[in-house]
Design a protein around this motif. Structure first.
Motif, PDB file in Angstrom:
ATOM      1  N   UNK A   1      -0.855  16.920 -31.030  1.00 16.28           N
ATOM      2  CA  UNK A   1       0.224  17.897 -30.885  1.00 16.28           C
ATOM      3  C   UNK A   1       1.373  17.574 -31.819  1.00 16.28           C
ATOM      4  N   UNK A   2       1.708  16.304 -31.875  1.00 16.58           N
ATOM      5  CA  UNK A   2       2.808  15.872 -32.747  1.00 16.58           C
ATOM      6  C   UNK A   2       2.476  16.190 -34.195  1.00 16.58           C
ATOM      7  N   UNK A   3       1.244  15.870 -34.586  1.00 16.28           N
ATOM      8  CA  UNK A   3       0.789  16.174 -35.952  1.00 16.28           C
ATOM      9  C   UNK A   3       0.893  17.661 -36.241  1.00 16.28           C
ATOM     10  N   UNK A   4       0.424  18.468 -35.283  1.00 19.76           N
ATOM     11  CA  UNK A   4       0.431  19.919 -35.468  1.00 19.76           C
ATOM     12  C   UNK A   4       1.857  20.457 -35.575  1.00 19.76           C
ATOM     13  N   UNK A   5       2.721  19.949 -34.739  1.00 22.10           N
ATOM     14  CA  UNK A   5       4.114  20.400 -34.769  1.00 22.10           C
ATOM     15  C   UNK A   5       4.765  20.099 -36.114  1.00 22.10           C
ATOM     16  N   UNK A   6       4.435  18.928 -36.660  1.00 23.23           N
ATOM     17  CA  UNK A   6       4.970  18.568 -37.975  1.00 23.23           C
ATOM     18  C   UNK A   6       4.470  19.564 -39.023  1.00 23.23           C
ATOM     19  N   UNK A   7       3.205  19.907 -38.934  1.00 22.76           N
ATOM     20  CA  UNK A   7       2.628  20.871 -39.878  1.00 22.76           C
ATOM     21  C   UNK A   7       3.290  22.250 -39.732  1.00 22.76           C
ATOM     22  N   UNK A   8       3.481  22.677 -38.489  1.00 22.54           N
ATOM     23  CA  UNK A   8       4.083  23.997 -38.240  1.00 22.54           C
ATOM     24  C   UNK A   8       5.501  24.056 -38.799  1.00 22.54           C
ATOM     25  N   UNK A   9       6.218  22.933 -38.652  1.00 24.67           N
ATOM     26  CA  UNK A   9       7.589  22.888 -39.155  1.00 24.67           C
ATOM     27  C   UNK A   9       7.611  23.095 -40.672  1.00 24.67           C
ATOM     28  N   UNK A  10       6.533  22.614 -41.334  1.00 26.54           N
ATOM     29  CA  UNK A  10       6.517  22.641 -42.802  1.00 26.54           C
ATOM     30  C   UNK A  10       5.843  23.890 -43.374  1.00 26.54           C
ATOM     31  N   UNK A  11       5.000  24.555 -42.587  1.00 22.46           N
ATOM     32  CA  UNK A  11       4.198  25.639 -43.162  1.00 22.46           C
ATOM     33  C   UNK A  11       4.473  26.988 -42.485  1.00 22.46           C
ATOM     34  N   UNK A  12       5.148  27.890 -43.158  1.00 16.66           N
ATOM     35  CA  UNK A  12       5.510  29.185 -42.556  1.00 16.66           C
ATOM     36  C   UNK A  12       4.314  30.073 -42.217  1.00 16.66           C
ATOM     37  N   UNK A  13       3.221  29.932 -42.975  1.00 15.44           N
ATOM     38  CA  UNK A  13       2.053  30.775 -42.690  1.00 15.44           C
ATOM     39  C   UNK A  13       1.438  30.387 -41.339  1.00 15.44           C
ATOM     40  N   UNK A  14       1.275  29.096 -41.133  1.00 10.14           N
ATOM     41  CA  UNK A  14       0.753  28.626 -39.837  1.00 10.14           C
ATOM     42  C   UNK A  14       1.721  28.964 -38.721  1.00 10.14           C
ATOM     43  N   UNK A  15       3.015  28.857 -39.036  1.00  9.47           N
ATOM     44  CA  UNK A  15       4.044  29.179 -38.047  1.00  9.47           C
ATOM     45  C   UNK A  15       3.932  30.637 -37.612  1.00  9.47           C
ATOM     46  N   UNK A  16       3.682  31.511 -38.568  1.00 14.30           N
ATOM     47  CA  UNK A  16       3.543  32.923 -38.253  1.00 14.30           C
ATOM     48  C   UNK A  16       2.307  33.164 -37.376  1.00 14.30           C
ATOM     49  N   UNK A  17       1.206  32.471 -37.706  1.00 15.42           N
ATOM     50  CA  UNK A  17      -0.013  32.608 -36.905  1.00 15.42           C
ATOM     51  C   UNK A  17       0.244  32.134 -35.481  1.00 15.42           C
ATOM     52  N   UNK A  18       0.968  31.045 -35.360  1.00 20.38           N
ATOM     53  CA  UNK A  18       1.326  30.510 -34.046  1.00 20.38           C
ATOM     54  C   UNK A  18       2.141  31.543 -33.263  1.00 20.38           C
ATOM     55  N   UNK A  19       3.107  32.146 -33.955  1.00 20.02           N
ATOM     56  CA  UNK A  19       3.948  33.160 -33.322  1.00 20.02           C
ATOM     57  C   UNK A  19       3.150  34.335 -32.812  1.00 20.02           C
ATOM     58  N   UNK A  20       2.168  34.744 -33.603  1.00 18.94           N
ATOM     59  CA  UNK A  20       1.341  35.894 -33.180  1.00 18.94           C
ATOM     60  C   UNK A  20       0.524  35.557 -31.951  1.00 18.94           C
ATOM     61  N   UNK A  21      -0.077  34.362 -31.959  1.00 13.31           N
ATOM     62  CA  UNK A  21      -0.884  33.938 -30.808  1.00 13.31           C
ATOM     63  C   UNK A  21      -0.023  33.863 -29.557  1.00 13.31           C
ATOM     64  N   UNK A  22       1.135  33.277 -29.710  1.00 16.29           N
ATOM     65  CA  UNK A  22       2.028  33.118 -28.575  1.00 16.29           C
ATOM     66  C   UNK A  22       2.486  34.479 -28.054  1.00 16.29           C
ATOM     67  N   UNK A  23       2.794  35.362 -28.952  1.00 13.38           N
ATOM     68  CA  UNK A  23       3.304  36.647 -28.515  1.00 13.38           C
ATOM     69  C   UNK A  23       2.212  37.481 -27.853  1.00 13.38           C
ATOM     70  N   UNK A  24       0.961  37.304 -28.276  1.00 16.45           N
ATOM     71  CA  UNK A  24      -0.147  37.996 -27.615  1.00 16.45           C
ATOM     72  C   UNK A  24      -0.300  37.464 -26.193  1.00 16.45           C
ATOM     73  N   UNK A  25      -0.254  36.144 -26.062  1.00 18.22           N
ATOM     74  CA  UNK A  25      -0.350  35.523 -24.750  1.00 18.22           C
ATOM     75  C   UNK A  25       0.779  36.010 -23.835  1.00 18.22           C
ATOM     76  N   UNK A  26       1.991  36.048 -24.372  1.00 20.71           N
ATOM     77  CA  UNK A  26       3.126  36.527 -23.584  1.00 20.71           C
ATOM     78  C   UNK A  26       2.935  37.967 -23.141  1.00 20.71           C
TER      79      UNK A  26
END
Lengths: 167, 249
Positions: free
Chosen positions: B23-48
């Protein structure tokens, strides 16, 4: 007062897609649970839901075999090309309840089931695996595919309803 | 971590199933990569969206009622739960759907309470053996014992005297079982003492027996009262007493 009965009915209602059959299936499942109470180990909720789930799939085999067959198609929900991403965050926020519920109901039962158990019942992968009678890896894969399928169908709905979109 | 690995880990991460190190590794990656961050946002928003807007179908009241009607008959056909093995867990599962609790004659008592009650009743019995306080009112006359109990408790337990059947009333005491003040009727049969704990209970339940630390324990509920019977007397004779007190199988 009957928390597990609600969970049981919710799952059955999502799988059978109508009130009448959901009630029949839950009634049968609960009576069966009474007979096999001796086999219970640990948390009662997944145990009861496993019995309900099996009753639902038995019902589906008898009444909706085509729906079940859809879920067995290996190609469904595979990783799409990067261009075909899901709806934007704002689009899902503005989504109508009816549209979302219809999209979930349209998923094949095997995918609908894991989505309901994860998002509506907040169960762990392990519990879902136990209920669905599948390995955790399969559960994770089905969940991924369910979400992708849902996102894709919502994207289609969302973009189709946007003005000025040419197809 | 590259974008592809991140993409495969995102769902587990959002579902709270990813181990802390990853999780820590992934969070570091998300902080650095906007494309992955956007994918994360989409997944989260679908779940919500699903959690917010998907229907949660609660069971209709009629279903609960129908189950309450059907279950006693089903319970009759059910294999009897063995006295000790897995009893609390199995009962807990079904008691979680309250209708089943009725069928299994657990009534309004949470099944884990049965385990506790058994323990407390037995403790009371043994403590009374070790001390000199077997009874607060030592009398074999039910017309003395009953009013004494009613005067000291918020209810009036029935007091029977089955001396014709070989059980002598020795008296009664007050005790504290299951978080309430209860009556403990004391009976004697040959050299065995039998304590019968009685308190109010709405639902009837059939006679159930168990063994704990070598003592025989029986319980049932009838006529607005719950009975817990504890003794070193053998099971057969204890059954006899239970039936004399009103138990039904």
């Amino acid at each position: 007062m009957l928390p597990h009965l609600d969970a049981a009915y919710n799952l059955a209602r999502w799988l059978t897609r109508n009130d009448h059959d959901a009630e029949d299936v839950v009634q049968e499942a609960v009576l069966r649970a009474c007979r096999f109470a001796d086999g219970l180990r640990g948390d009662p909720r997944p145990w009861l839901l496993a019995i309900v789930r099996n009753a639902c799939f038995t019902w589906l085999e008898a009444n909706r075999p085509a729906e079940l067959a859809l879920g067995l198609d290996e190609r469904i929900g595979e990783i799409p090309a990067p261009e075909a991403e899901g709806p934007e965050a704002s689009a899902t926020r503005n989504l109508e309840r009816r549209v979302l519920n219809e999209a979930i109901a349209a998923l094949p039962p095997q995918f609908r089931e894991v989505l309901v158990l994860r998002e509506l019942e907040d169960l762990s992968y392990r519990d879902i695996a136990r209920i669905a009678g599948a390995p955790i890896g399969t559960v994770m894969s089905r969940l991924s595919r369910a979400r992708r399928l849902l996102a894709e169908s919502l994207r289609v709905i969302v973009t189709a309803s946007e003005p000025g979109v040419s197809r | 971590m590259n974008r592809e690995e991140a993409r495969t880990l995102l769902p587990a991460y959002l579902d709270g199933e990813l181990d802390p190190a990853k999780s820590v590794e992934l969070e570091a990656h998300l902080a650095a990569d906007p494309v992955s961050r956007a994918a994360c946002g989409r997944l989260r928003s679908l779940s919500n969206a699903i959690r917010d807007k998907a229907d949660y179908h609660a069971a209709p009241a009629t279903l609960g009622e129908r189950l309450l009607d059907a279950l006693p008959a089903a319970a009759e056909r059910a294999p009897r739960l063995p006295a000790r093995r897995n009893w609390p867990l199995a009962a807990a599962a079904l008691a979680s759907t309250a209708a089943l609790a009725v069928a299994l004659t657990l009534a309004t008592v949470h099944p884990r309470d049965d385990e506790r009650l058994e323990q407390e009743a037995l403790s009371s019995y043994v403590r009374a053996t070790l001390s000199t306080r077997l009874a607060d009112v030592a009398s074999s006359d039910q017309h003395t014992v009953k009013p004494w109990l009613s005067a000291h408790l918020p209810y009036s337990p029935p007091v029977v005297d089955p001396s014709a059947q070989g059980f002598t009333l020795a008296g009664a005491r007050l005790d504290y079982v299951g978080g309430r003040a209860v009556a403990a009727l004391v009976y004697q049969r040959r050299q065995h003492r039998i304590d019968v704990f009685v308190w109010p209970e709405q639902e009837d339940s059939n006679l159930r027996a168990s063994v704990r630390d070598g003592f025989n324990i029986e319980r049932f509920a009838r006529g607005g009262m719950r009975y817990w019977i504890v003794s070193d007397l053998n099971r057969n004779e204890l059954d006899d007493l239970a039936r004399l007190l009103g138990a039904q199988h």
